[in-house]
Design an enzyme around this catalytic site. Structure first.
Site, mmCIF file in Angstrom:
data_model
loop_
_atom_site.group_PDB
_atom_site.id
_atom_site.type_symbol
_atom_site.label_atom_id
_atom_site.label_comp_id
_atom_site.label_asym_id
_atom_site.label_seq_id
_atom_site.Cartn_x
_atom_site.Cartn_y
_atom_site.Cartn_z
ATOM 1 N N LYS A 92 -7.746 5.182 -3.029
ATOM 2 C CA LYS A 92 -6.679 6.189 -3.058
ATOM 3 C C LYS A 92 -5.418 5.681 -2.379
ATOM 4 O O LYS A 92 -4.324 5.801 -2.919
ATOM 5 C CB LYS A 92 -7.161 7.480 -2.395
ATOM 6 C CG LYS A 92 -8.291 8.128 -3.168
ATOM 7 C CD LYS A 92 -8.741 9.403 -2.523
ATOM 8 C CE LYS A 92 -9.977 9.920 -3.253
ATOM 9 N NZ LYS A 92 -10.551 11.110 -2.623
ATOM 10 N N ASP B 178 -7.173 12.940 -5.801
ATOM 11 C CA ASP B 178 -7.328 13.469 -4.445
ATOM 12 C C ASP B 178 -7.686 14.949 -4.563
ATOM 13 O O ASP B 178 -7.963 15.445 -5.644
ATOM 14 C CB ASP B 178 -6.051 13.255 -3.634
ATOM 15 C CG ASP B 178 -4.890 14.050 -4.194
ATOM 16 O OD1 ASP B 178 -5.073 14.747 -5.206
ATOM 17 O OD2 ASP B 178 -3.800 13.978 -3.619
#
Length: 219
Positions: free
Chosen positions: A129, A148
């Site tokens: 991420k 996310d």
DNA sequence: CTCCCGATAT
DNA sequence: ATATCAGGAG
């Protein structure tokens, strides 16, 4: 053997419709590059893990006046640095990761934040991420869609994916949106999720795509 | 899977 | 009181 992530033409059309509306709504990326250098963005992103951006902004505002280069972080006193980032949570781990990551940036990458997924992932404290945030926001390339918590929630509410596994959600999104939209998808969904499609009190009355949303709150 | 961990909204 | 927040490592 059938694939369940093969989007139908009608679904792709709907996704495109929603994308265009959200893109026009969030034209100026409010949170994007307030960071001048890739290093600032890297530090801010590592600090962002499980922490609100408001807290990160407060901390980085003073932090970036003191630390400018990878060298500054690599030579920082860990105890002092921990105190400086304490309010972002997980401060001991983040401090250790940032200092080690910067040492590696110096030894392996000539003091500059690397620009490929593989190199970024080799840095302590940098996962997929964080790496994708760096790649998409600064180097303008992407190898996928960052799923996310915001992207996850928005995707579920809009019925872009029925799954909760981030990898399955990502595959569903990648089949719904053209690759040249992937960078924007992350940023737009995050902004929409933060300000409108919030987890606790979604502002469906102010949502431009409420008509497309099966999860909207009916008054 | 567990742990890391403070701040904030509800 | 408690759920949640730009996750990642062991």
């Amino acid at each position: 053997m059938h694939r369940d992530n093969n989007a139908l033409p009608a679904e792709i059309k709907r996704a495109g419709r929603i994308f265009r509306i959200l893109k026009s709504r969030y034209t100026n990326n409010e949170t994007a590059l307030i960071h001048k250098t890739p290093l600032d963005l890297l530090i801010a992103t590592i600090l962002s893990a499980q922490c609100t951006d408001k807290r990160v902004n407060i901390v980085t505002e003073t932090l970036f006046k003191k630390y400018h280069t990878a060298d500054d972080y690599a030579n920082a006193d860990s105890h002092q640095f921990e105190k400086e980032i304490r309010s972002t949570g997980f401060y001991r781990m983040k401090s250790k990761h940032i200092i080690r990551a910067c040492k590696k940036i110096i030894s392996d990458f000539h003091g500059k934040v690397p620009s490929t997924m593989e190199e970024l992932l080799s840095l302590p404290g940098v996962g997929r991420k964080t790496a994708n945030v760096i790649l998409s926001n600064y180097f303008k390339v992407t190898e996928g869609i960052v799923v996310d918590t915001h992207v996850k929630r928005v995707s579920k509410r809009l019925n872009f994916s029925i799954h909760s596994d981030p990898e399955k959600i990502e595959r569903d999104l990648m089949s719904l949106f053209p690759k040249n939209n992937w960078i924007a998808i992350g940023n737009i969904f995050v902004l929409h999720g933060r300000y409108v499609c919030k987890s606790r009190k979604p502002l469906c009355d102010d949502c431009l795509i409420a008509a497309e949303c099966p999860s909207r709150l009916i008054k």
